[in-house]
Structure formats: structure tokens, C-alpha cells
Design a protein around this motif. Structure first.
Motif, PDB file in Angstrom:
ATOM      1  N   VAL B  28       0.843  -1.203   0.000  1.00 16.09           N
ATOM      2  CA  VAL B  28       0.000   0.000   0.000  1.00 16.09           C
ATOM      3  C   VAL B  28       0.872   1.245   0.000  1.00 16.09           C
ATOM      4  CG1 VAL B  28      -1.569   1.392   1.413  1.00 16.09           C
ATOM      5  CG2 VAL B  28      -2.024  -1.035   1.068  1.00 16.09           C
ATOM      6  N   LEU B  29       1.875   1.234   0.850  1.00 14.92           N
ATOM      7  CA  LEU B  29       2.793   2.365   0.944  1.00 14.92           C
ATOM      8  C   LEU B  29       3.481   2.618  -0.402  1.00 14.92           C
ATOM      9  CD1 LEU B  29       3.054   4.020   3.405  1.00 14.92           C
ATOM     10  CD2 LEU B  29       4.617   2.314   4.357  1.00 14.92           C
ATOM     11  N   GLU B  42     -10.211   3.031  -3.444  1.00 11.17           N
ATOM     12  CA  GLU B  42     -10.478   2.113  -4.553  1.00 11.17           C
ATOM     13  C   GLU B  42      -9.266   1.982  -5.467  1.00 11.17           C
ATOM     14  OE1 GLU B  42     -13.764  -0.290  -4.707  1.00 11.17           O
ATOM     15  OE2 GLU B  42     -13.195   1.371  -3.406  1.00 11.17           O
ATOM     16  N   GLU B  43      -8.651   3.116  -5.762  1.00 12.81           N
ATOM     17  CA  GLU B  43      -7.483   3.102  -6.632  1.00 12.81           C
ATOM     18  C   GLU B  43      -6.311   2.379  -5.978  1.00 12.81           C
ATOM     19  OE1 GLU B  43      -8.532   7.301  -8.917  1.00 12.81           O
ATOM     20  OE2 GLU B  43      -7.150   7.251  -7.234  1.00 12.81           O
ATOM     21  N   ILE B  44      -6.166   2.578  -4.698  1.00 11.03           N
ATOM     22  CA  ILE B  44      -5.111   1.862  -3.982  1.00 11.03           C
ATOM     23  C   ILE B  44      -5.353   0.368  -4.109  1.00 11.03           C
ATOM     24  CG2 ILE B  44      -4.057   1.408  -1.736  1.00 11.03           C
ATOM     25  CD1 ILE B  44      -4.885   4.244  -0.910  1.00 11.03           C
ATOM     26  N   TRP B  45      -6.598  -0.003  -3.912  1.00 16.20           N
ATOM     27  CA  TRP B  45      -6.949  -1.422  -3.933  1.00 16.20           C
ATOM     28  C   TRP B  45      -6.625  -2.041  -5.290  1.00 16.20           C
ATOM     29  CZ3 TRP B  45     -12.303  -3.915  -4.709  1.00 16.20           C
ATOM     30  CH2 TRP B  45     -12.257  -5.251  -4.348  1.00 16.20           C
ATOM     31  N   GLU B  46      -6.961  -1.290  -6.349  1.00 19.39           N
ATOM     32  CA  GLU B  46      -6.686  -1.794  -7.691  1.00 19.39           C
ATOM     33  C   GLU B  46      -5.186  -1.933  -7.930  1.00 19.39           C
ATOM     34  OE1 GLU B  46      -8.716   0.933 -10.218  1.00 19.39           O
ATOM     35  OE2 GLU B  46     -10.672   0.300  -9.440  1.00 19.39           O
ATOM     36  N   THR B  55      -8.418  -5.055   4.265  1.00 18.49           N
ATOM     37  CA  THR B  55      -7.039  -4.789   4.671  1.00 18.49           C
ATOM     38  C   THR B  55      -6.578  -3.430   4.176  1.00 18.49           C
ATOM     39  OG1 THR B  55      -6.538  -7.130   4.701  1.00 18.49           O
ATOM     40  CG2 THR B  55      -4.680  -5.638   4.554  1.00 18.49           C
ATOM     41  N   VAL B  56      -7.007  -3.070   2.965  1.00 17.82           N
ATOM     42  CA  VAL B  56      -6.638  -1.755   2.461  1.00 17.82           C
ATOM     43  C   VAL B  56      -7.203  -0.676   3.386  1.00 17.82           C
ATOM     44  CG1 VAL B  56      -6.902  -0.109   0.571  1.00 17.82           C
ATOM     45  CG2 VAL B  56      -6.459  -2.510   0.079  1.00 17.82           C
ATOM     46  N   PHE B  57      -8.449  -0.809   3.743  1.00 23.25           N
ATOM     47  CA  PHE B  57      -9.056   0.174   4.652  1.00 23.25           C
ATOM     48  C   PHE B  57      -8.314   0.208   5.979  1.00 23.25           C
ATOM     49  CE2 PHE B  57     -12.785  -0.064   1.866  1.00 23.25           C
ATOM     50  CZ  PHE B  57     -13.150   1.266   1.837  1.00 23.25           C
ATOM     51  N   ARG B  58      -8.080  -0.978   6.536  1.00 21.55           N
ATOM     52  CA  ARG B  58      -7.374  -1.038   7.818  1.00 21.55           C
ATOM     53  C   ARG B  58      -6.011  -0.397   7.728  1.00 21.55           C
ATOM     54  NH1 ARG B  58      -9.576  -6.753   9.145  1.00 21.55           N
ATOM     55  NH2 ARG B  58      -8.354  -7.328   7.338  1.00 21.55           N
ATOM     56  N   THR B  59      -5.307  -0.720   6.636  1.00 26.08           N
ATOM     57  CA  THR B  59      -3.939  -0.231   6.487  1.00 26.08           C
ATOM     58  C   THR B  59      -3.904   1.285   6.359  1.00 26.08           C
ATOM     59  OG1 THR B  59      -3.340  -2.295   5.436  1.00 26.08           O
ATOM     60  CG2 THR B  59      -1.858  -0.444   5.101  1.00 26.08           C
ATOM     61  N   ASN B  76     -15.098  18.799  -3.498  1.00 26.01           N
ATOM     62  CA  ASN B  76     -16.417  18.167  -3.545  1.00 26.01           C
ATOM     63  C   ASN B  76     -16.657  17.214  -2.377  1.00 26.01           C
ATOM     64  OD1 ASN B  76     -15.028  15.821  -4.035  1.00 26.01           O
ATOM     65  ND2 ASN B  76     -15.441  15.813  -6.218  1.00 26.01           N
ATOM     66  N   GLY B  77     -15.703  17.138  -1.479  1.00 21.54           N
ATOM     67  CA  GLY B  77     -15.894  16.317  -0.290  1.00 21.54           C
ATOM     68  C   GLY B  77     -15.289  14.924  -0.364  1.00 21.54           C
ATOM     69  N   SER B  78     -14.870  14.500  -1.560  1.00 22.17           N
ATOM     70  CA  SER B  78     -14.295  13.163  -1.649  1.00 22.17           C
ATOM     71  C   SER B  78     -12.887  13.154  -1.053  1.00 22.17           C
ATOM     72  CB  SER B  78     -14.262  12.688  -3.095  1.00 22.17           C
ATOM     73  OG  SER B  78     -13.277  13.380  -3.817  1.00 22.17           O
ATOM     74  N   VAL B  79     -12.482  12.013  -0.531  1.00 25.07           N
ATOM     75  CA  VAL B  79     -11.195  11.960   0.153  1.00 25.07           C
ATOM     76  C   VAL B  79     -10.205  11.083  -0.600  1.00 25.07           C
ATOM     77  CG1 VAL B  79     -12.331  12.283   2.361  1.00 25.07           C
ATOM     78  CG2 VAL B  79     -11.718   9.993   1.625  1.00 25.07           C
ATOM     79  N   ARG B  80      -8.962  11.492  -0.580  1.00 26.67           N
ATOM     80  CA  ARG B  80      -7.888  10.773  -1.224  1.00 26.67           C
ATOM     81  C   ARG B  80      -6.690  10.777  -0.299  1.00 26.67           C
ATOM     82  NH1 ARG B  80      -7.843  10.250  -6.867  1.00 26.67           N
ATOM     83  NH2 ARG B  80      -9.952  10.458  -7.678  1.00 26.67           N
ATOM     84  N   TYR B  81      -5.698   9.975  -0.643  1.00 26.13           N
ATOM     85  CA  TYR B  81      -4.561   9.854   0.246  1.00 26.13           C
ATOM     86  C   TYR B  81      -3.244  10.056  -0.483  1.00 26.13           C
ATOM     87  CZ  TYR B  81      -8.226   7.948   3.112  1.00 26.13           C
ATOM     88  OH  TYR B  81      -9.406   7.794   3.798  1.00 26.13           O
ATOM     89  N   VAL B  82      -2.305  10.694   0.202  1.00 26.66           N
ATOM     90  CA  VAL B  82      -0.960  10.879  -0.334  1.00 26.66           C
ATOM     91  C   VAL B  82       0.041  10.522   0.754  1.00 26.66           C
ATOM     92  CG1 VAL B  82      -1.442  12.676  -2.016  1.00 26.66           C
ATOM     93  CG2 VAL B  82      -1.058  13.295   0.348  1.00 26.66           C
TER      94      VAL B  82
END
Lengths: 143, 143
Positions: B28-29, B42-46, B55-59, B76-82
Motif C-alpha cells: 500500500v505504501l 479504490e485506486e489503492i486497492w486496484e 485490509t486496504v481500509f485497515r492499512t 467536492n468532499g471526496s477523500v484521497r490519500y498521499v
DNA sequence: CACAGTACTGAGACCTGGTATCATTTCGCC
DNA sequence: GGCGAAATGATACCAGGTCTCAGTACTGTG
């Protein structure tokens, strides 16, 4: 009566885009006005019997677009709504009592503008939310 | 090799709380590191086959708590991660290309601190997100 | 007033992002 | 190698939000 009535501007704002200030919409607006803190959608719904859930969602979305209410994102990510003052402002959210205070603070906006300019960004908006404890809660349970 | 390797600090950070840097966590990292923009869950999961959704959510949740990654809330309120730099920083989010730049700007923090103090607030944290168009996008499609 | 057209509504099906459960696997350590 | 804690994947589940649709309320025009 010279005091401005919120309904007045709401009605005209809605009318400007061919919308109407209906009973459910008025009810949602009033429920938010009555509350002494930000409400979740669920709380709004409970405060407004005889209005369908879908309508509450639709109404909140619409009022947001018109700038009549304001979305507040809590530190844990949950969202709540408060009636908005039309001016640009930011929020201070108390983790103790959940109260939300609006504030304006030109130095912050100024600093943001300066930064954006120097970095070559073209700003379209910004969000500033402060989290912590308000005067009341600090007085009630001082460290 | 004197260049600090992210895994290194990740592993030690995890170890500090009795956690392990497992294959899925590393994956994931790395996926976030490879991406040239913020990713949704979702993109991380893919990007990470053989890892369960849960596990992706947990991680992601865990990495957030450890400060190894950073949640970005779009307009727009959607969340993403960096992937995060460990220091305190804010985000500039480009509405054109979706890129997220981190920045530090002491004047903003200073202004916020001053405000909180004068209002009697005890700050525990704050969020500042800027929205707009970055240099690149402005150059590509100038007004 | 009647009528037509549009905005709006409520109920409920549905979709989606995220969590809880649980049996199984992996890993660190003795 | 074997034990116990940590971690995992599959899946059921939950909550917040949207979509659909048939019906209602309002607006304005003749």
C-alpha cells in the motif's frame, strides 16, 4: 420590522434560479436556525417530521449550493451543517461542546493569498477549520 | 546508502507500537509512493492485487494514525490519500490535474495562532486546504 | 376559473464507502 | 520447531447518500 428576515433572502435567492421556498425547505432552514450547534442530516430529519429523508438530502444540497447553509467537517471526518452568514468566513469547532463559531480574520486570508501568488497558483477557494476547545469548555474543565 | 528509505521509518514507527511492516502494508505504501497524485481507497486497492479490501481500509487507517500518509479532502468532499512528509503542512489541490502539493507557510500558522489566542481558544489542530489551478494547468489552458 | 407545464415531494429501492466478524495465516521470539 | 500475538481475506453488514417514479403543489396564461 426592519430586521432582515432570513426567509426573505432565501426566497429571493431561490426565485432567482426558478426555485421556490416550499414548506419543507422553510422547515429545514428553521430547524438549522433553532439549533444551537451544527446538525447532521439525521438530526435535521428528526427535527423536521413530515419531510422525507430524500427531501432533506436534496434540500441541504440545494441550500449549500445557494450558500444559505455551510458544511462543517469535524476532525473525525463527519459532516454537519450550520446556517451560513453570506460572507466569507472560517470555522472554529470546539471538541468539548461541539459548538461551531464562525470567524473572519483577514490576516489569514492575506497570508493565503500571498502564498498562492508567490507559488503561481490561481486560487478558486480555500478551507480553514480550527479544532480545539472554546472559552466555555476551558473554563468548565481547565487543565 | 545514506538516503533515508521510507520503509525504514515506517518499519520502526510500526514497531514502536508493537506493529509489523507486512507485505500488504508495504504494498500500500509503495502504491501511494508510485502514484503521481492522490489516490482513493479504490485506486489503492486496484494497484495492490492480492490484498483484501478490508485490509486496504485497515492499512490506510493505520498509516494515517502513524502520520505516514495524509488524507486530502477535495472540494467536492471526496477523500484521497498521499504519502506524507512528517512535518506539519497544508495542501494545495489543483482542480485541473488533481495534483496535490504540500506547502509550509509559517505566516498562515502564525495568523491562526494569533487569532485563536485572542479569541480564547485552545487549539488542538487545524486544517488548511487551498483549491485552484497550478502553474502547469494555467500555462496549458490560460484564460 | 380551468388548464398546462414545471417544480417539488415522499417512499422506497438502490448504490457505495466503510466497518465488524471470524476462521485462518503469518511472523517474532523462545 | 512451536507458541502466542498480530495481521489477513472473505464476507456479511451498516450508514450515508442518490435515483426513480408516481403523485402533489404551485405559477402563469387564456
Amino acid at each position: 420590522m426592519t430586521r432582515p428576515r432570513p426567509e426573505r433572502s432565501a426566497a429571493s435567492q431561490l426565485a432567482a434560479s426558478g426555485r421556490r421556498l416550499t414548506t419543507p425547505r422553510k422547515a429545514v432552514l428553521e430547524a438549522l436556525g433553532r439549533a444551537d450547534g451544527p446538525l447532521t442530516i439525521e438530526e435535521i430529519w428528526e427535527a423536521v417530521p413530515d419531510v422525507g429523508r430524500a427531501t432533506v438530502f436534496r434540500t441541504v444540497k440545494l441550500l449549500l449550493e445557494l450558500g444559505l447553509i455551510c458544511r462543517v467537517v469535524l476532525e473525525n471526518g463527519s459532516v454537519r451543517y450550520v446556517p451560513a452568514t453570506p460572507d466569507h468566513h472560517h470555522h472554529f469547532i470546539c471538541s468539548g461542546c461541539g459548538a461551531v463559531e464562525e470567524f473572519q480574520h483577514p490576516p489569514i486570508d492575506e497570508a493565503i493569498r500571498t502564498l498562492a501568488e508567490s507559488a503561481g497558483f490561481e486560487l478558486s477557494g480555500h478551507a480553514v477549520e480550527l479544532y480545539g476547545r472554546c472559552r466555555h469548555c476551558r473554563a468548565a474543565t481547565p487543565d
